[in-house]
Design an enzyme around this catalytic site. Structure first.
Site, PDB file in Angstrom:
ATOM      1  N   THR A 129       0.822  -1.210   0.000  1.00  0.00           N
ATOM      2  CA  THR A 129       0.000   0.000   0.000  1.00  0.00           C
ATOM      3  C   THR A 129       0.856   1.260   0.000  1.00  0.00           C
ATOM      4  O   THR A 129       1.980   1.250   0.520  1.00  0.00           O
ATOM      5  CB  THR A 129      -0.903   0.002   1.253  1.00  0.00           C
ATOM      6  OG1 THR A 129      -1.516   1.277   1.383  1.00  0.00           O
ATOM      7  CG2 THR A 129      -0.120  -0.288   2.524  1.00  0.00           C
ATOM      8  N   ASP A 130       0.283   2.344  -0.524  1.00  0.00           N
ATOM      9  CA  ASP A 130       1.003   3.631  -0.483  1.00  0.00           C
ATOM     10  C   ASP A 130       1.148   4.156   0.947  1.00  0.00           C
ATOM     11  O   ASP A 130       1.968   5.038   1.209  1.00  0.00           O
ATOM     12  CB  ASP A 130       0.297   4.679  -1.363  1.00  0.00           C
ATOM     13  CG  ASP A 130      -1.113   5.036  -0.917  1.00  0.00           C
ATOM     14  OD1 ASP A 130      -1.654   4.365  -0.014  1.00  0.00           O
ATOM     15  OD2 ASP A 130      -1.691   5.987  -1.487  1.00  0.00           O
ATOM     16  N   GLU A 131       0.356   3.584   1.883  1.00  0.00           N
ATOM     17  CA  GLU A 131       0.405   4.097   3.260  1.00  0.00           C
ATOM     18  C   GLU A 131       1.744   3.820   3.927  1.00  0.00           C
ATOM     19  O   GLU A 131       2.063   4.438   4.949  1.00  0.00           O
ATOM     20  CB  GLU A 131      -0.747   3.517   4.097  1.00  0.00           C
ATOM     21  CG  GLU A 131      -2.089   3.979   3.590  1.00  0.00           C
ATOM     22  CD  GLU A 131      -3.231   3.809   4.578  1.00  0.00           C
ATOM     23  OE1 GLU A 131      -2.982   3.580   5.767  1.00  0.00           O
ATOM     24  OE2 GLU A 131      -4.384   3.913   4.134  1.00  0.00           O
ATOM     25  N   TYR A 154      -1.575  -0.261  11.186  1.00  0.00           N
ATOM     26  CA  TYR A 154      -1.800  -0.982   9.915  1.00  0.00           C
ATOM     27  C   TYR A 154      -0.623  -0.769   8.964  1.00  0.00           C
ATOM     28  O   TYR A 154      -0.036  -1.731   8.462  1.00  0.00           O
ATOM     29  CB  TYR A 154      -3.103  -0.505   9.250  1.00  0.00           C
ATOM     30  CG  TYR A 154      -3.179  -0.828   7.765  1.00  0.00           C
ATOM     31  CD1 TYR A 154      -3.300  -2.137   7.326  1.00  0.00           C
ATOM     32  CD2 TYR A 154      -3.106   0.187   6.806  1.00  0.00           C
ATOM     33  CE1 TYR A 154      -3.355  -2.445   5.971  1.00  0.00           C
ATOM     34  CE2 TYR A 154      -3.160  -0.104   5.449  1.00  0.00           C
ATOM     35  CZ  TYR A 154      -3.283  -1.422   5.028  1.00  0.00           C
ATOM     36  OH  TYR A 154      -3.322  -1.720   3.689  1.00  0.00           O
ATOM     37  N   LYS A 158       2.210  -3.358   7.344  1.00  0.00           N
ATOM     38  CA  LYS A 158       2.445  -3.558   5.898  1.00  0.00           C
ATOM     39  C   LYS A 158       3.911  -3.239   5.576  1.00  0.00           C
ATOM     40  O   LYS A 158       4.551  -3.938   4.786  1.00  0.00           O
ATOM     41  CB  LYS A 158       1.513  -2.673   5.064  1.00  0.00           C
ATOM     42  CG  LYS A 158       0.039  -3.050   5.121  1.00  0.00           C
ATOM     43  CD  LYS A 158      -0.275  -4.439   4.555  1.00  0.00           C
ATOM     44  CE  LYS A 158      -0.130  -4.528   3.060  1.00  0.00           C
ATOM     45  NZ  LYS A 158      -0.630  -5.838   2.529  1.00  0.00           N
TER      46      LYS A 158
HETATM   47  P1  NAD Z   1      -9.965  -6.932   2.704  1.00  0.00           P
HETATM   48  O1  NAD Z   1      -9.887  -6.648   4.163  1.00  0.00           O
HETATM   49  O2  NAD Z   1     -11.211  -6.613   1.975  1.00  0.00           O
HETATM   50  O3  NAD Z   1      -9.671  -8.484   2.441  1.00  0.00           O
HETATM   51  C1  NAD Z   1      -8.670  -9.195   3.119  1.00  0.00           C
HETATM   52  C2  NAD Z   1      -8.893 -10.692   2.847  1.00  0.00           C
HETATM   53  O4  NAD Z   1      -7.816 -11.414   3.471  1.00  0.00           O
HETATM   54  C3  NAD Z   1     -10.204 -11.232   3.428  1.00  0.00           C
HETATM   55  O5  NAD Z   1     -10.840 -12.055   2.488  1.00  0.00           O
HETATM   56  C4  NAD Z   1      -9.753 -12.034   4.641  1.00  0.00           C
HETATM   57  O6  NAD Z   1     -10.613 -13.113   4.956  1.00  0.00           O
HETATM   58  C5  NAD Z   1      -8.373 -12.515   4.184  1.00  0.00           C
HETATM   59  N1  NAD Z   1      -7.487 -12.823   5.317  1.00  0.00           N
HETATM   60  C6  NAD Z   1      -7.234 -12.042   6.398  1.00  0.00           C
HETATM   61  N2  NAD Z   1      -6.397 -12.675   7.232  1.00  0.00           N
HETATM   62  C7  NAD Z   1      -6.101 -13.881   6.668  1.00  0.00           C
HETATM   63  C8  NAD Z   1      -5.275 -14.968   7.058  1.00  0.00           C
HETATM   64  N3  NAD Z   1      -4.582 -14.945   8.192  1.00  0.00           N
HETATM   65  N4  NAD Z   1      -5.199 -16.035   6.219  1.00  0.00           N
HETATM   66  C9  NAD Z   1      -5.897 -16.063   5.061  1.00  0.00           C
HETATM   67  N5  NAD Z   1      -6.709 -15.063   4.651  1.00  0.00           N
HETATM   68  C10 NAD Z   1      -6.809 -13.980   5.448  1.00  0.00           C
HETATM   69  O7  NAD Z   1      -8.715  -6.195   2.072  1.00  0.00           O
HETATM   70  P2  NAD Z   1      -8.574  -5.445   0.662  1.00  0.00           P
HETATM   71  O8  NAD Z   1      -9.034  -4.045   0.817  1.00  0.00           O
HETATM   72  O9  NAD Z   1      -9.117  -6.301  -0.391  1.00  0.00           O
HETATM   73  O10 NAD Z   1      -6.984  -5.393   0.542  1.00  0.00           O
HETATM   74  C11 NAD Z   1      -6.266  -6.494   0.005  1.00  0.00           C
HETATM   75  C12 NAD Z   1      -4.777  -6.192   0.056  1.00  0.00           C
HETATM   76  O11 NAD Z   1      -4.504  -5.000  -0.685  1.00  0.00           O
HETATM   77  C13 NAD Z   1      -4.242  -5.936   1.474  1.00  0.00           C
HETATM   78  O12 NAD Z   1      -2.973  -6.530   1.568  1.00  0.00           O
HETATM   79  C14 NAD Z   1      -4.147  -4.422   1.561  1.00  0.00           C
HETATM   80  O13 NAD Z   1      -3.117  -4.036   2.453  1.00  0.00           O
HETATM   81  C15 NAD Z   1      -3.815  -4.057   0.128  1.00  0.00           C
HETATM   82  N6  NAD Z   1      -4.256  -2.716  -0.321  1.00  0.00           N
HETATM   83  C16 NAD Z   1      -5.553  -2.312  -0.132  1.00  0.00           C
HETATM   84  C17 NAD Z   1      -5.962  -1.084  -0.640  1.00  0.00           C
HETATM   85  C18 NAD Z   1      -7.387  -0.603  -0.478  1.00  0.00           C
HETATM   86  O14 NAD Z   1      -7.677   0.545  -0.831  1.00  0.00           O
HETATM   87  N7  NAD Z   1      -8.318  -1.406  -0.003  1.00  0.00           N
HETATM   88  C19 NAD Z   1      -5.043  -0.259  -1.315  1.00  0.00           C
HETATM   89  C20 NAD Z   1      -3.726  -0.707  -1.469  1.00  0.00           C
HETATM   90  C21 NAD Z   1      -3.357  -1.957  -0.995  1.00  0.00           C
HETATM   91  O1  DAU Z   2      -4.091   4.149   0.593  1.00  0.00           O
HETATM   92  C1  DAU Z   2      -4.368   2.786   0.550  1.00  0.00           C
HETATM   93  C2  DAU Z   2      -5.148   2.373   1.783  1.00  0.00           C
HETATM   94  O2  DAU Z   2      -6.466   2.901   1.626  1.00  0.00           O
HETATM   95  C3  DAU Z   2      -5.194   0.869   1.999  1.00  0.00           C
HETATM   96  O3  DAU Z   2      -3.893   0.408   2.258  1.00  0.00           O
HETATM   97  C4  DAU Z   2      -6.113   0.509   3.177  1.00  0.00           C
HETATM   98  O4  DAU Z   2      -6.229  -0.895   3.282  1.00  0.00           O
HETATM   99  C5  DAU Z   2      -7.476   1.109   2.905  1.00  0.00           C
HETATM  100  O5  DAU Z   2      -8.328   0.861   4.007  1.00  0.00           O
HETATM  101  C6  DAU Z   2      -7.374   2.617   2.659  1.00  0.00           C
HETATM  102  O6  DAU Z   2      -6.991   3.319   3.876  1.00  0.00           O
HETATM  103  P1  DAU Z   2      -7.683   4.716   4.302  1.00  0.00           P
HETATM  104  O7  DAU Z   2      -7.537   4.837   5.755  1.00  0.00           O
HETATM  105  O8  DAU Z   2      -7.202   5.821   3.451  1.00  0.00           O
HETATM  106  O9  DAU Z   2      -9.216   4.384   3.858  1.00  0.00           O
HETATM  107  P2  DAU Z   2     -10.606   4.619   4.604  1.00  0.00           P
HETATM  108  O10 DAU Z   2     -11.666   4.268   3.622  1.00  0.00           O
HETATM  109  O11 DAU Z   2     -10.664   3.996   5.943  1.00  0.00           O
HETATM  110  O12 DAU Z   2     -10.622   6.198   4.814  1.00  0.00           O
HETATM  111  C7  DAU Z   2     -10.498   7.082   3.709  1.00  0.00           C
HETATM  112  C8  DAU Z   2     -10.528   8.511   4.261  1.00  0.00           C
HETATM  113  O13 DAU Z   2     -11.844   8.785   4.773  1.00  0.00           O
HETATM  114  C9  DAU Z   2      -9.582   8.756   5.419  1.00  0.00           C
HETATM  115  O14 DAU Z   2      -9.055  10.077   5.326  1.00  0.00           O
HETATM  116  C10 DAU Z   2     -10.449   8.630   6.659  1.00  0.00           C
HETATM  117  C11 DAU Z   2     -11.805   9.133   6.154  1.00  0.00           C
HETATM  118  N1  DAU Z   2     -12.998   8.518   6.794  1.00  0.00           N
HETATM  119  C12 DAU Z   2     -13.073   7.155   6.818  1.00  0.00           C
HETATM  120  C13 DAU Z   2     -14.145   6.517   7.390  1.00  0.00           C
HETATM  121  C14 DAU Z   2     -14.235   5.009   7.446  1.00  0.00           C
HETATM  122  C15 DAU Z   2     -14.004   9.304   7.313  1.00  0.00           C
HETATM  123  O15 DAU Z   2     -13.943  10.546   7.261  1.00  0.00           O
HETATM  124  N2  DAU Z   2     -15.086   8.681   7.876  1.00  0.00           N
HETATM  125  C16 DAU Z   2     -15.196   7.326   7.965  1.00  0.00           C
HETATM  126  O16 DAU Z   2     -16.195   6.821   8.532  1.00  0.00           O
END
Ligand code: NAD
Ligand code: DAU
Length: 341
Positions: A129-131, A154, A158
């Protein structure tokens, strides 16, 4: 890299993983996928319903934990490559309790890396992730050489997993690449994240909780664009390299919320300004020119197009998100699969 035919996907029942499985089965006819997922609260087999039948012989599901060394070593040895999504992914949950983030994101990744080594090495794509780069001020963008400076438990977990992947490349010559992407949105996203939470709350006429003043900025990418980037990294990425992906769509949170309310014709009075997230990163922005140059990847969906598709998807899939919000989706696995392992 020799051609990948059999691919192990971890975390494929989550948001990005399930979109990746749909996209790969559609766009890469030669690939056979095995999905390993332990089905935490974020894993939902509804996201993948019918795929075994539709793509006979090309898709199978295994319920299991990435920390199960015996199971993962076997699965890795049966495949040519791993795309590793499985993680705890929600920043707010990591603020409440970081332990599972270390267990899954750090220790789980180590278990997979050990499994990859044990079978003589395989192509390994680590989805990060970019985070991990921390937060930006009002200017600039993260490049692949921006120093790692995570701010939340988190992102620290990562970053820890990224460092392990880097060390396995350097020490053991593992053929691994790391991808770092900005905020994804699209179908099947668990309604704890900003966009699906705001859409579903608005549809239910419930309050929309905006942290602080809502001025924090995120760079939004439509999930299928990210999935295509991961496939390009798998197919053409150079071992040991990092590739950033982003959507060139920076938006203040409040602007995203306003756009959702407007599209759904709901009143702005639903917005509630709530206490800010602890340690809230101010802004993320991604420089993805390396992926464009070296992988031939291009973002193909604008924020406006992606949001239209996403809002329509949530409107058309009310039972999906209502089941998720009530927790009823957890019964689905046992009803659908009985007690298979
Ligand atoms: P998500 O939380 O929706 O899904 C995570 C999945 O992993 C779930 O299906 C869960 O059951 C499975 N999981 C968790 N722990 C496990 C374990 N111990 N063994 C096997 N399976 C397990 O997450 P997402 O948003 O789809 O993100 C997927 C990946 O992409 C993550 O690694 C996250 O860090 C990365 N990522 C997410 C975003 C975003 O915006 N959501 C952006 C950049 C990178
Ligand atoms: O940048 C990539 C990341 O983006 C991934 O690595 C993470 O897995 C994914 O969860 C996401 O992280 P963020 O923290 O940026 O996403 P989130 O949707 O939780 O929040 C987006 C923005 O909105 C953040 O500035 C917090 C704000 N927010 C979020 C929630 C859930 C609110 O203002 N209210 C809310 O209820």
């Amino acid at each position: 890299m020799s051609k990948v035919q059999k691919l192990l996907v971890t975390g494929g029942a989550g948001f990005i993983g399930s979109n990746f499985i749909h996209h790969t089965l559609k766009s890469r006819a030669g690939l056979i996928l095995t999905n390993l997922d332990s089905l935490t609260y974020a894993g939902n087999l509804r996201n993948l319903e019918g795929l075994e039948k539709q793509y006979q012989g090309r898709y199978s599901f295994v319920k299991g934990d990435i920390n199960d060394a015996t199971l993962t070593a076997r699965l890795i040895s049966e495949n040519d490559a791993v795309v590793h999504f499985a993680a705890e992914s929600h920043v707010d949950r990591s603020i409440l309790d970081a332990a599972t983030f270390i267990e899954t994101n750090v220790k789980g990744t180590l278990t997979l890396l050990n499994g990859a080594l044990a079978c003589g090495g395989c192509r390994f794509v680590h989805v990060s992730t970019d985070e991990v780069y921390g937060a930006l001020g009002d200017e600039g963008a993260f490049t692949e050489s921006t120093p790692i400076a995570p701010n939340s438990p988190y992102s620290a977990s990562k970053a820890g997993s990224d460092m392990l992947v880097r060390a396995f490349v350097h020490t053991h010559h593992l053929d691994a690449v790391i991808t770092r992407c900005s905020n994804n949105y699209g179908p099947y996203q668990f309604p704890e994240k900003l966009i699906p939470l705001m859409i579903t709350n608005a549809l239910e006429d419930k309050p929309l909780p905006v942290y602080g003043k809502g001025h924090n900025v995120r760079d939004w990418i439509y999930v299928v664009d990210h999935c295509e980037g991961i496939l390009r990294a798998l197919e053409a990425g150079k071992g040991g390299e990092v590739y950033n992906f982003g959507g060139r769509s920076e938006r203040k949170n409040l602007d995203v919320v306003h756009a959702i309310l407007k599209a759904l014709k709901k009143p702005e009075s639903l917005i509630r300004y709530v206490e800010d997230r602890k340690g809230h990163d101010w802004r993320y922005a991604i420089d993805c020119r390396k992926a464009e140059r070296e992988l031939g990847w291009r973002q193909s969906v604008t924020f406006e197009q992606g949001m239209e598709t996403t809002i329509k998807w949530y409107l058309d899939h009310k039972p999906w998100w209502q089941e998720v919000k009530t927790g009823a989706y957890r019964d689905f696995y046992s009803r659908y699969y009985g007690d298979i392992k």
